[in-house]
Design a protein around this motif. Structure first.
Motif, PDB file in Angstrom:
ATOM      1  N   MET A  32       0.835  -1.187   0.000  1.00  0.00           N
ATOM      2  CA  MET A  32       0.000   0.000   0.000  1.00  0.00           C
ATOM      3  C   MET A  32       0.877   1.246   0.000  1.00  0.00           C
ATOM      4  N   SER A  33       2.054   1.172   0.596  1.00  0.00           N
ATOM      5  CA  SER A  33       2.901   2.366   0.667  1.00  0.00           C
ATOM      6  C   SER A  33       3.348   2.834  -0.721  1.00  0.00           C
ATOM      7  N   GLU A  34       3.637   1.884  -1.624  1.00  0.00           N
ATOM      8  CA  GLU A  34       4.028   2.281  -2.980  1.00  0.00           C
ATOM      9  C   GLU A  34       2.859   2.914  -3.722  1.00  0.00           C
ATOM     10  N   LEU A  35       1.654   2.400  -3.506  1.00  0.00           N
ATOM     11  CA  LEU A  35       0.475   2.982  -4.142  1.00  0.00           C
ATOM     12  C   LEU A  35       0.251   4.403  -3.622  1.00  0.00           C
ATOM     13  N   LYS A  36       0.429   4.606  -2.323  1.00  0.00           N
ATOM     14  CA  LYS A  36       0.273   5.947  -1.745  1.00  0.00           C
ATOM     15  C   LYS A  36       1.315   6.907  -2.319  1.00  0.00           C
ATOM     16  N   GLU A  37       2.525   6.409  -2.520  1.00  0.00           N
ATOM     17  CA  GLU A  37       3.584   7.228  -3.119  1.00  0.00           C
ATOM     18  C   GLU A  37       3.184   7.666  -4.527  1.00  0.00           C
ATOM     19  N   ILE A  38       2.644   6.741  -5.303  1.00  0.00           N
ATOM     20  CA  ILE A  38       2.196   7.061  -6.657  1.00  0.00           C
ATOM     21  C   ILE A  38       1.033   8.046  -6.606  1.00  0.00           C
ATOM     22  N   MET A  39       0.113   7.851  -5.651  1.00  0.00           N
ATOM     23  CA  MET A  39      -1.021   8.763  -5.508  1.00  0.00           C
ATOM     24  C   MET A  39      -0.539  10.180  -5.238  1.00  0.00           C
ATOM     25  N   ARG A  40       0.432  10.315  -4.367  1.00  0.00           N
ATOM     26  CA  ARG A  40       0.973  11.645  -4.044  1.00  0.00           C
ATOM     27  C   ARG A  40       1.631  12.269  -5.282  1.00  0.00           C
ATOM     28  N   ALA A  41       2.353  11.460  -6.035  1.00  0.00           N
ATOM     29  CA  ALA A  41       3.095  11.971  -7.185  1.00  0.00           C
ATOM     30  C   ALA A  41       2.196  12.357  -8.352  1.00  0.00           C
ATOM     31  N   CYS A  42       1.147  11.594  -8.578  1.00  0.00           N
ATOM     32  CA  CYS A  42       0.374  11.826  -9.796  1.00  0.00           C
ATOM     33  C   CYS A  42      -0.722  12.862  -9.631  1.00  0.00           C
ATOM     34  N   GLY A  49      -1.262  14.644  -6.264  1.00  0.00           N
ATOM     35  CA  GLY A  49      -1.191  15.416  -5.034  1.00  0.00           C
ATOM     36  C   GLY A  49      -2.173  14.890  -3.998  1.00  0.00           C
ATOM     37  N   VAL A  50      -2.365  15.683  -2.963  1.00  0.00           N
ATOM     38  CA  VAL A  50      -3.247  15.292  -1.875  1.00  0.00           C
ATOM     39  C   VAL A  50      -3.997  16.520  -1.405  1.00  0.00           C
ATOM     40  N   ASP A  51      -5.315  16.398  -1.265  1.00  0.00           N
ATOM     41  CA  ASP A  51      -6.100  17.494  -0.696  1.00  0.00           C
ATOM     42  C   ASP A  51      -5.663  17.729   0.741  1.00  0.00           C
ATOM     43  N   LEU A  98      -3.208  10.503   3.791  1.00  0.00           N
ATOM     44  CA  LEU A  98      -2.911   9.245   3.113  1.00  0.00           C
ATOM     45  C   LEU A  98      -2.198   8.255   4.017  1.00  0.00           C
ATOM     46  N   ASP A  99      -1.703   8.716   5.152  1.00  0.00           N
ATOM     47  CA  ASP A  99      -1.050   7.795   6.080  1.00  0.00           C
ATOM     48  C   ASP A  99      -2.061   7.056   6.944  1.00  0.00           C
ATOM     49  N   ALA A 100      -3.327   7.481   6.899  1.00  0.00           N
ATOM     50  CA  ALA A 100      -4.389   6.782   7.625  1.00  0.00           C
ATOM     51  C   ALA A 100      -4.765   5.521   6.858  1.00  0.00           C
ATOM     52  N   ASP A 101      -5.685   4.751   7.413  1.00  0.00           N
ATOM     53  CA  ASP A 101      -6.172   3.548   6.740  1.00  0.00           C
ATOM     54  C   ASP A 101      -7.174   3.978   5.679  1.00  0.00           C
ATOM     55  N   ILE A 102      -6.733   4.057   4.432  1.00  0.00           N
ATOM     56  CA  ILE A 102      -7.581   4.546   3.338  1.00  0.00           C
ATOM     57  C   ILE A 102      -7.974   3.445   2.366  1.00  0.00           C
ATOM     58  N   ALA A 103      -7.668   2.206   2.695  1.00  0.00           N
ATOM     59  CA  ALA A 103      -7.892   1.101   1.762  1.00  0.00           C
ATOM     60  C   ALA A 103      -9.324   1.035   1.246  1.00  0.00           C
ATOM     61  N   ASP A 104     -10.300   1.326   2.109  1.00  0.00           N
ATOM     62  CA  ASP A 104     -11.697   1.197   1.711  1.00  0.00           C
ATOM     63  C   ASP A 104     -12.396   2.529   1.489  1.00  0.00           C
ATOM     64  N   VAL A 105     -11.618   3.605   1.404  1.00  0.00           N
ATOM     65  CA  VAL A 105     -12.182   4.933   1.157  1.00  0.00           C
ATOM     66  C   VAL A 105     -12.186   5.171  -0.353  1.00  0.00           C
ATOM     67  N   GLU A 106     -13.328   5.568  -0.881  1.00  0.00           N
ATOM     68  CA  GLU A 106     -13.419   5.794  -2.325  1.00  0.00           C
ATOM     69  C   GLU A 106     -12.469   6.916  -2.756  1.00  0.00           C
ATOM     70  N   PHE A 107     -11.900   6.743  -3.948  1.00  0.00           N
ATOM     71  CA  PHE A 107     -10.983   7.752  -4.469  1.00  0.00           C
ATOM     72  C   PHE A 107     -11.626   9.140  -4.487  1.00  0.00           C
ATOM     73  N   ALA A 108     -12.905   9.212  -4.832  1.00  0.00           N
ATOM     74  CA  ALA A 108     -13.596  10.505  -4.881  1.00  0.00           C
ATOM     75  C   ALA A 108     -13.581  11.184  -3.515  1.00  0.00           C
ATOM     76  N   GLU A 109     -13.751  10.406  -2.445  1.00  0.00           N
ATOM     77  CA  GLU A 109     -13.715  10.962  -1.094  1.00  0.00           C
ATOM     78  C   GLU A 109     -12.315  11.451  -0.726  1.00  0.00           C
ATOM     79  N   THR A 132     -11.529   2.128  -4.870  1.00  0.00           N
ATOM     80  CA  THR A 132     -10.809   2.455  -3.636  1.00  0.00           C
ATOM     81  C   THR A 132      -9.344   2.043  -3.785  1.00  0.00           C
ATOM     82  N   PRO A 133      -8.460   2.589  -2.976  1.00  0.00           N
ATOM     83  CA  PRO A 133      -7.059   2.153  -3.036  1.00  0.00           C
ATOM     84  C   PRO A 133      -6.895   0.656  -2.768  1.00  0.00           C
TER      85      PRO A 133
END
Length: 81
Positions: A1-11, A13-15, A20-31, A64-65
């Motif tokens: 999951m850490s590599e996916l979060k890294e890609i999410m940040r790079a591609c 950004g983050v609101d 993103l360091d929280a448990d976001i596995a089941d949170v929809e991307f839109a949220e 979701t992630p």
């Protein structure tokens, strides 16, 4: 999951309100503030980094992630066979 979060940040950004360091596995991307274009970019980044195909229509299967990670891991397992 850490590599996916890294890609999410790079591609995309983050609101400010998203941790993103929280448990976001089941949170929809839109949220998380990622629109469909950001998720497509995420898929493109994964394709480039790992050399696995992610068709545009598969993005709908990754709301979701956690689901994205499941899809990516399945593709990686198929590529190893």
């Amino acid at each position: 999951m850490s590599e996916l979060k890294e890609i999410m940040r790079a591609c995309a950004g983050v609101d400010e309100g998203v941790d993103l360091d929280a448990d976001i596995a089941d949170v929809e991307f839109a949220e998380l503030g990622y629109d469909s274009l950001a998720v497509l970019e995420l898929a493109n980044q994964v394709e480039r980094r790992y050399g696995i195909p992610i068709p545009d229509e598969a993005v709908a299967e990754m709301p979701t992630p956690g689901r994205a990670l499941d899809f990516i891991n399945a593709q990686l397992a198929r590529a190893e066979v």
